[in-house]
Write a protein that holds these residues in place. Structure first.
Motif, PDB file in Angstrom:
ATOM      1  N   HIS A   1       0.816  -1.220   0.000  1.00  0.00           N
ATOM      2  CA  HIS A   1       0.000   0.000   0.000  1.00  0.00           C
ATOM      3  C   HIS A   1       0.847   1.267   0.000  1.00  0.00           C
ATOM      4  O   HIS A   1       0.352   2.334  -0.381  1.00  0.00           O
ATOM      5  CB  HIS A   1      -0.963  -0.020   1.188  1.00  0.00           C
ATOM      6  N   ASN A   2       2.084   1.166   0.417  1.00  0.00           N
ATOM      7  CA  ASN A   2       2.975   2.333   0.425  1.00  0.00           C
ATOM      8  C   ASN A   2       3.796   2.460  -0.850  1.00  0.00           C
ATOM      9  O   ASN A   2       4.649   3.337  -0.954  1.00  0.00           O
ATOM     10  CB  ASN A   2       3.919   2.273   1.626  1.00  0.00           C
ATOM     11  N   THR A   3       3.547   1.552  -1.792  1.00  0.00           N
ATOM     12  CA  THR A   3       4.271   1.590  -3.066  1.00  0.00           C
ATOM     13  C   THR A   3       3.341   2.067  -4.168  1.00  0.00           C
ATOM     14  O   THR A   3       2.226   1.558  -4.313  1.00  0.00           O
ATOM     15  CB  THR A   3       4.806   0.195  -3.433  1.00  0.00           C
ATOM     16  N   ALA A   4       3.786   3.032  -4.927  1.00  0.00           N
ATOM     17  CA  ALA A   4       3.043   3.509  -6.097  1.00  0.00           C
ATOM     18  C   ALA A   4       3.781   3.079  -7.358  1.00  0.00           C
ATOM     19  O   ALA A   4       4.989   2.807  -7.324  1.00  0.00           O
ATOM     20  CB  ALA A   4       2.918   5.034  -6.059  1.00  0.00           C
ATOM     21  N   LEU A   5       3.058   3.012  -8.452  1.00  0.00           N
ATOM     22  CA  LEU A   5       3.714   2.641  -9.709  1.00  0.00           C
ATOM     23  C   LEU A   5       4.809   3.644 -10.075  1.00  0.00           C
ATOM     24  O   LEU A   5       5.790   3.289 -10.729  1.00  0.00           O
ATOM     25  CB  LEU A   5       2.681   2.547 -10.832  1.00  0.00           C
ATOM     26  N   GLU A   6       4.642   4.895  -9.619  1.00  0.00           N
ATOM     27  CA  GLU A   6       5.694   5.887  -9.852  1.00  0.00           C
ATOM     28  C   GLU A   6       7.004   5.473  -9.176  1.00  0.00           C
ATOM     29  O   GLU A   6       8.084   5.749  -9.685  1.00  0.00           O
ATOM     30  CB  GLU A   6       5.261   7.263  -9.317  1.00  0.00           C
ATOM     31  N   ASP A   7       6.878   4.807  -8.018  1.00  0.00           N
ATOM     32  CA  ASP A   7       8.085   4.344  -7.314  1.00  0.00           C
ATOM     33  C   ASP A   7       8.821   3.288  -8.138  1.00  0.00           C
ATOM     34  O   ASP A   7      10.050   3.306  -8.241  1.00  0.00           O
ATOM     35  CB  ASP A   7       7.713   3.758  -5.948  1.00  0.00           C
ATOM     36  N   VAL A   8       8.049   2.357  -8.689  1.00  0.00           N
ATOM     37  CA  VAL A   8       8.655   1.298  -9.512  1.00  0.00           C
ATOM     38  C   VAL A   8       9.292   1.913 -10.748  1.00  0.00           C
ATOM     39  O   VAL A   8      10.409   1.540 -11.143  1.00  0.00           O
ATOM     40  CB  VAL A   8       7.598   0.246  -9.913  1.00  0.00           C
ATOM     41  N   ALA A   9       8.601   2.863 -11.362  1.00  0.00           N
ATOM     42  CA  ALA A   9       9.144   3.532 -12.544  1.00  0.00           C
ATOM     43  C   ALA A   9      10.433   4.276 -12.205  1.00  0.00           C
ATOM     44  O   ALA A   9      11.417   4.216 -12.957  1.00  0.00           O
ATOM     45  CB  ALA A   9       8.109   4.505 -13.111  1.00  0.00           C
ATOM     46  N   ALA A  10      10.440   4.961 -11.060  1.00  0.00           N
ATOM     47  CA  ALA A  10      11.634   5.708 -10.657  1.00  0.00           C
ATOM     48  C   ALA A  10      12.808   4.773 -10.410  1.00  0.00           C
ATOM     49  O   ALA A  10      13.955   5.094 -10.770  1.00  0.00           O
ATOM     50  CB  ALA A  10      11.327   6.525  -9.408  1.00  0.00           C
ATOM     51  N   ASP A  11      12.535   3.615  -9.782  1.00  0.00           N
ATOM     52  CA  ASP A  11      13.609   2.656  -9.520  1.00  0.00           C
ATOM     53  C   ASP A  11      14.247   2.162 -10.816  1.00  0.00           C
ATOM     54  O   ASP A  11      15.445   1.876 -10.854  1.00  0.00           O
ATOM     55  CB  ASP A  11      13.070   1.464  -8.721  1.00  0.00           C
ATOM     56  N   LEU A  12      13.429   2.035 -11.869  1.00  0.00           N
ATOM     57  CA  LEU A  12      13.931   1.537 -13.149  1.00  0.00           C
ATOM     58  C   LEU A  12      14.348   2.667 -14.090  1.00  0.00           C
ATOM     59  O   LEU A  12      14.828   2.400 -15.205  1.00  0.00           O
ATOM     60  CB  LEU A  12      12.854   0.686 -13.833  1.00  0.00           C
ATOM     61  N   LYS A  13      14.093   3.920 -13.650  1.00  0.00           N
ATOM     62  CA  LYS A  13      14.412   5.092 -14.476  1.00  0.00           C
ATOM     63  C   LYS A  13      13.659   5.062 -15.809  1.00  0.00           C
ATOM     64  O   LYS A  13      14.226   5.318 -16.890  1.00  0.00           O
ATOM     65  CB  LYS A  13      15.920   5.202 -14.704  1.00  0.00           C
ATOM     66  N   VAL A  14      12.371   4.713 -15.709  1.00  0.00           N
ATOM     67  CA  VAL A  14      11.497   4.721 -16.884  1.00  0.00           C
ATOM     68  C   VAL A  14      10.240   5.520 -16.531  1.00  0.00           C
ATOM     69  O   VAL A  14      10.072   5.968 -15.395  1.00  0.00           O
ATOM     70  CB  VAL A  14      11.110   3.290 -17.324  1.00  0.00           C
ATOM     71  N   THR A  15       9.352   5.680 -17.492  1.00  0.00           N
ATOM     72  CA  THR A  15       8.126   6.426 -17.255  1.00  0.00           C
ATOM     73  C   THR A  15       7.034   5.517 -16.682  1.00  0.00           C
ATOM     74  O   THR A  15       7.081   4.291 -16.848  1.00  0.00           O
ATOM     75  CB  THR A  15       7.611   7.053 -18.553  1.00  0.00           C
ATOM     76  N   LYS A  16       6.058   6.120 -16.039  1.00  0.00           N
ATOM     77  CA  LYS A  16       4.938   5.349 -15.490  1.00  0.00           C
ATOM     78  C   LYS A  16       4.173   4.581 -16.578  1.00  0.00           C
ATOM     79  O   LYS A  16       3.805   3.423 -16.366  1.00  0.00           O
ATOM     80  CB  LYS A  16       4.000   6.283 -14.724  1.00  0.00           C
ATOM     81  N   PRO A  17       3.916   5.174 -17.756  1.00  0.00           N
ATOM     82  CA  PRO A  17       3.258   4.404 -18.824  1.00  0.00           C
ATOM     83  C   PRO A  17       4.014   3.131 -19.208  1.00  0.00           C
ATOM     84  O   PRO A  17       3.404   2.136 -19.605  1.00  0.00           O
ATOM     85  CB  PRO A  17       3.194   5.398 -19.990  1.00  0.00           C
ATOM     86  N   THR A  18       5.342   3.146 -19.081  1.00  0.00           N
ATOM     87  CA  THR A  18       6.131   1.943 -19.368  1.00  0.00           C
ATOM     88  C   THR A  18       5.768   0.833 -18.398  1.00  0.00           C
ATOM     89  O   THR A  18       5.619  -0.334 -18.788  1.00  0.00           O
ATOM     90  CB  THR A  18       7.639   2.247 -19.276  1.00  0.00           C
ATOM     91  N   ILE A  19       5.604   1.186 -17.130  1.00  0.00           N
ATOM     92  CA  ILE A  19       5.212   0.195 -16.122  1.00  0.00           C
ATOM     93  C   ILE A  19       3.821  -0.345 -16.428  1.00  0.00           C
ATOM     94  O   ILE A  19       3.574  -1.552 -16.336  1.00  0.00           O
ATOM     95  CB  ILE A  19       5.254   0.804 -14.709  1.00  0.00           C
ATOM     96  N   TYR A  20       2.901   0.533 -16.824  1.00  0.00           N
ATOM     97  CA  TYR A  20       1.553   0.088 -17.198  1.00  0.00           C
ATOM     98  C   TYR A  20       1.602  -0.893 -18.371  1.00  0.00           C
ATOM     99  O   TYR A  20       0.835  -1.861 -18.424  1.00  0.00           O
ATOM    100  CB  TYR A  20       0.681   1.286 -17.590  1.00  0.00           C
ATOM    101  N   TYR A  21       2.513  -0.652 -19.304  1.00  0.00           N
ATOM    102  CA  TYR A  21       2.616  -1.513 -20.484  1.00  0.00           C
ATOM    103  C   TYR A  21       2.984  -2.936 -20.089  1.00  0.00           C
ATOM    104  O   TYR A  21       2.467  -3.905 -20.659  1.00  0.00           O
ATOM    105  CB  TYR A  21       3.660  -0.947 -21.444  1.00  0.00           C
ATOM    106  N   TYR A  22       3.838  -3.076 -19.099  1.00  0.00           N
ATOM    107  CA  TYR A  22       4.291  -4.405 -18.698  1.00  0.00           C
ATOM    108  C   TYR A  22       3.517  -4.976 -17.517  1.00  0.00           C
ATOM    109  O   TYR A  22       3.605  -6.172 -17.247  1.00  0.00           O
ATOM    110  CB  TYR A  22       5.786  -4.372 -18.357  1.00  0.00           C
ATOM    111  N   GLY A  23       2.763  -4.126 -16.804  1.00  0.00           N
ATOM    112  CA  GLY A  23       2.091  -4.635 -15.612  1.00  0.00           C
ATOM    113  C   GLY A  23       0.625  -4.321 -15.478  1.00  0.00           C
ATOM    114  O   GLY A  23      -0.054  -4.882 -14.622  1.00  0.00           O
ATOM    115  N   GLU A  24       0.099  -3.416 -16.273  1.00  0.00           N
ATOM    116  CA  GLU A  24      -1.316  -3.051 -16.304  1.00  0.00           C
ATOM    117  C   GLU A  24      -1.776  -2.309 -15.040  1.00  0.00           C
ATOM    118  O   GLU A  24      -2.462  -1.311 -15.115  1.00  0.00           O
ATOM    119  CB  GLU A  24      -2.213  -4.285 -16.533  1.00  0.00           C
ATOM    120  N   SER A  25      -1.450  -2.835 -13.874  1.00  0.00           N
ATOM    121  CA  SER A  25      -1.857  -2.203 -12.620  1.00  0.00           C
ATOM    122  C   SER A  25      -0.968  -2.725 -11.499  1.00  0.00           C
ATOM    123  O   SER A  25      -0.244  -3.715 -11.672  1.00  0.00           O
ATOM    124  CB  SER A  25      -3.321  -2.520 -12.296  1.00  0.00           C
ATOM    125  N   LYS A  26      -1.051  -2.058 -10.347  1.00  0.00           N
ATOM    126  CA  LYS A  26      -0.254  -2.502  -9.208  1.00  0.00           C
ATOM    127  C   LYS A  26      -0.707  -3.884  -8.748  1.00  0.00           C
ATOM    128  O   LYS A  26       0.115  -4.735  -8.397  1.00  0.00           O
ATOM    129  CB  LYS A  26      -0.369  -1.486  -8.064  1.00  0.00           C
TER     130      LYS A  26
END
Length: 206
Positions: free
Chosen positions: A40-65
């Protein structure tokens, strides 16, 4: 004949392989974030920041948290499913099979995906996904019980309440995933071997 020039364009297989590599990177980053920060304390923006990519990139590979969490769960449960299935096809006596199973279970549950399975409650998932994943957990538990039953029959393990003993084995290893750190003094294999020694000794026939 001169060699054919290589094409600069990727084949369908190349693109698929590249997508799988990137999706795995996203899942590993998500699992690491869930383990360290909590779901609950993790946002997709956090995952994107860790990988140095954009949030839409995370959505492309994961759809949702939730989809990322479910995929991390599946990675862990597929591994547990595999290692416990192997215990059924092993021709060794049940005592040996139990030891191998506990060590393999330990390594699986202490992996990055296994820790995610233990540290993030499955009530973070939708009911249909929860039911699907819990069914795999029940299969894993049933296989541990069968090894214990086989041990009572072949005389290599003492008879016991297989339900409670299977819960004790899985519960001890799952609890270890709450405090295990990859940089700690003991490896996942060493911890698995320690628990295997404890449980196999406790189940030694009189």
């Amino acid at each position: 004949m001169p060699a054919s020039p290589s094409s600069p364009w990727k084949t369908a297989d190349d693109r698929l392989k590249e997508r799988e590599i990137k999706r795995e990177a996203v899942l590993l980053a998500a699992a690491r974030a869930f383990n360290e920060r909590g779901f609950h304390n993790t946002a997709l923006e956090d995952v994107a920041a860790d990988l140095k990519v954009t949030k839409p990139t995370i959505y492309y590979y994961g759809e949702s948290k939730e989809a990322l969490l479910a995929a991390c769960y599946r990675r862990a449960l597929d591994t547990l499913d595999d290692v416990t299935r192997q215990s059924e096809g092993d021709a060794a006596d049940a005592r040996t099979r139990l030891r191998v199973l506990i060590i393999a279970y330990g390594e699986a549950i202490l992996s990055i995906y296994g820790r995610c399975l233990t540290r993030v409650p499955d009530n973070s998932l939708s009911p249909p996904l929860r039911q699907e994943l819990r069914a795999i957990k029940r299969t894993v538990d049933d296989r541990i019980r069968r090894v214990l039953d086989d041990g009572a029959r072949d005389g290599t393990l003492k008879p016991t309440d297989t339900k409670m003993t299977a819960f004790a084995i899985a519960g001890a290893l799952n609890a270890a995933a709450l405090w295990f750190e990859e940089t700690g003094p003991s490896s996942a294999q060493q911890i698995g071997e320690h628990y295997a020694d404890l449980f196999v000794a406790a189940l030694q026939p009189a």
